[in-house]
Design a protein around this motif. Structure first.
Motif, mmCIF file in Angstrom:
data_model
loop_
_atom_site.group_PDB
_atom_site.id
_atom_site.type_symbol
_atom_site.label_atom_id
_atom_site.label_comp_id
_atom_site.label_asym_id
_atom_site.label_seq_id
_atom_site.Cartn_x
_atom_site.Cartn_y
_atom_site.Cartn_z
ATOM 1 N N ILE A 1 0.841 -1.203 0.000
ATOM 2 C CA ILE A 1 0.000 0.000 0.000
ATOM 3 C C ILE A 1 0.870 1.245 0.000
ATOM 4 O O ILE A 1 0.651 2.188 -0.768
ATOM 5 C CB ILE A 1 -0.950 -0.011 1.213
ATOM 6 C CG1 ILE A 1 -1.931 -1.180 1.101
ATOM 7 C CG2 ILE A 1 -1.709 1.313 1.329
ATOM 8 C CD1 ILE A 1 -2.803 -1.379 2.322
ATOM 9 N N ASP B 1 2.672 1.701 -3.360
ATOM 10 C CA ASP B 1 1.829 2.194 -4.445
ATOM 11 C C ASP B 1 1.528 3.684 -4.315
ATOM 12 O O ASP B 1 1.437 4.393 -5.317
ATOM 13 C CB ASP B 1 0.517 1.409 -4.487
ATOM 14 C CG ASP B 1 0.708 -0.022 -4.958
ATOM 15 O OD1 ASP B 1 1.780 -0.328 -5.519
ATOM 16 O OD2 ASP B 1 -0.210 -0.832 -4.744
ATOM 17 N N CYS B 2 1.402 4.156 -3.079
ATOM 18 C CA CYS B 2 1.005 5.563 -2.897
ATOM 19 C C CYS B 2 2.188 6.509 -2.810
ATOM 20 O O CYS B 2 2.075 7.679 -3.165
ATOM 21 C CB CYS B 2 0.133 5.728 -1.648
ATOM 22 S SG CYS B 2 1.043 5.855 -0.085
ATOM 23 N N PRO C 1 -3.207 6.448 3.462
ATOM 24 C CA PRO C 1 -2.179 5.400 3.305
ATOM 25 C C PRO C 1 -0.762 5.888 3.573
ATOM 26 O O PRO C 1 0.096 5.105 3.986
ATOM 27 C CB PRO C 1 -2.359 4.940 1.846
ATOM 28 C CG PRO C 1 -3.145 6.005 1.178
ATOM 29 C CD PRO C 1 -4.003 6.616 2.231
#
Length: 429
Positions: A37, A40-41, A61
């Protein structure tokens, strides 16, 4: 005590119930060292171990990051709860980042790697060693911490003609350099440094470096490096003396950040002025004066981050709404350090005044929302702030730590130094 009409006061039993909730949440807050997570962010930097992140399940996130000074406060509470396994994981990650960068970045994201953050974390390593007697970690940690302390915090970009350290960033491509440098203090963003932290020698940064040198002295002594230990103690004492010379405002009777370019103190006062009590820098007389100063900062629900509001010193680069480390906000880490420092100098009654007002607010908000928050409005006791920057987020991390540590101070009469004992080296040569 200020509380809403009809509100029941916080009791020891209610605090204990929240403490138990926090105890049960630690495992839920653990994220993998290479968290998908976060990757990805936020372009995360993989860590070798899982770690306790500050974010609550409802946090954005990016709060799954291991931020350097956030992790310090989490470590303290984990030690109080005897979760040495989770503290060890965080320490291994910190040491791995030193191996990679020469310092622990602001957080394990590529965009944050051009700077560190106020260097509190090594104190939690010393306290872990006191709790664990982990000789292997002691041997591995000491040279790495020496590398970070000397190679990063004493490097040219932190040096000043004043003989104390400033804060600077090494080239964040996304932020105004003034804002990036300020982010290294952890106070992102504030009016306290009047728009250019690199013109100042912040009290919080230099008190943290005093403590860092003390930690290295203790580690060296336990490794049998007596000459090194004496050197570190002397270095800590020298920096402490310089803080007393430059940052003590005798007219106000309080510690202020010092602008070495303008050769004056900054205009606003902050709870960071209690950090010299936490680091053992203040004299007994200065500590008593800091108690007398308390009415300037203590509001109905805790310590306010600056004693006044101010216009943004950054102009169009950042409006007033982005100055989240400013009046009327109160932040958990500043409450922890201030109560800890006051108690270290024997000023228990003022410590209890802060603790009761602050816990009343945090527990009352939890009572109504089931959430802990990153910051609070210490004027009205709520979570709405005119300068919240990105809003007021649910948060565990240092807010959980404040409940654990300050609650024990208040309801168990247990000093933080008893909750998380210091590393006790064989000081005698």
């Amino acid at each position: 005590m200020h509380r809403a009409r009809g509100e029941e006061p916080v009791t020891a039993d209610e605090w204990l119930s929240l403490d138990d909730t926090i105890r049960a949440q630690w495992d839920d807050d653990v994220v993998p060292g290479d968290d998908a997570i976060l990757r990805d962010c936020c372009q995360s930097i993989p860590m070798p171990r899982p770690y306790v992140a500050g974010g609550a399940p409802t946090s954005p996130p990016w709060y799954r990051t291991m931020f350097s000074w956030d992790a310090y406060f989490s470590n303290l509470a984990l030690l109080a709860h005897r979760r040495l396994d989770l503290v060890k994981d965080a320490i291994e990650n910190y040491l791995a980042m030193i191996d990679r960068f020469g310092y622990m970045p602001n957080g394990n994201q590529v965009p944050l790697a051009t700077r560190s953050q106020v260097p509190l974390f090594p104190d939690s390593i010393a306290r872990y060693l006191a709790a664990s007697a982990d000789g292997d970690l002691l041997e591995r940690a000491y040279p790495r911490l020496v590398e970070e302390y000397r190679g990063y915090w004493l490097a040219d970009h932190h040096r000043t003609p004043a003989g104390l350290a400033t804060n600077r960033d090494l080239g964040d491509p996304n932020l105004d350099p003034r804002l990036a440098a300020e982010a290294e203090t952890g106070l992102d963003f504030t009016s306290l440094f009047e728009g250019n932290v690199s013109n100042t020698v912040p009290v919080m940064t230099n008190c943290s470096l005093v403590r860092y040198a003390q930690v290295l002295a203790g580690m060296a002594a336990n490794l049998g490096l007596r000459g090194h230990s004496s050197q570190w103690r002397a270095e800590a004492a020298q920096r402490a003396e310089r803080i007393r010379e430059l940052c003590w405002n005798s007219e106000a009777g309080f510690f202020y950040d010092y602008d070495y370019v303008a050769e004056r103190h900054v205009r606003q006062a902050s709870p960071t002025g209690y950090w010299p009590l936490w680091a053992g820098v203040a004299t007994a007389e200065q500590a008593r004066s800091c108690v007398d100063f308390l009415p300037r900062l203590l509001q109905p629900f805790g310590l306010v981050t600056t004693d006044t509001a101010a216009e943004s010193p950054f102009g169009a680069a950042l409006g007033n709404e982005g100055l989240q480390w400013m009046y009327p906000a109160g932040w958990p880490p500043l409450q922890i350090i201030a109560t800890w420092g006051l108690e270290r100098y024997g000023h228990v009654e003022p410590m209890r005044r802060i603790a009761m007002r602050y816990l009343e607010m945090v527990v009352r908000n939890f009572r109504h929302t089931g959430e802990l928050y990153e910051k609070y409005n210490v004027i009205d006791g709520g979570i709405e702030l005119p300068n919240a920057r990105y809003g007021t987020l649910p948060l565990h991390g240092w807010t959980s730590a404040s409940v654990v540590l300050i609650g024990r101070q208040l309801f168990f009469d247990q000093p933080i130094d008893d909750q998380v004992p210091e590393f006790a080296p064989p000081w005698s040569d």
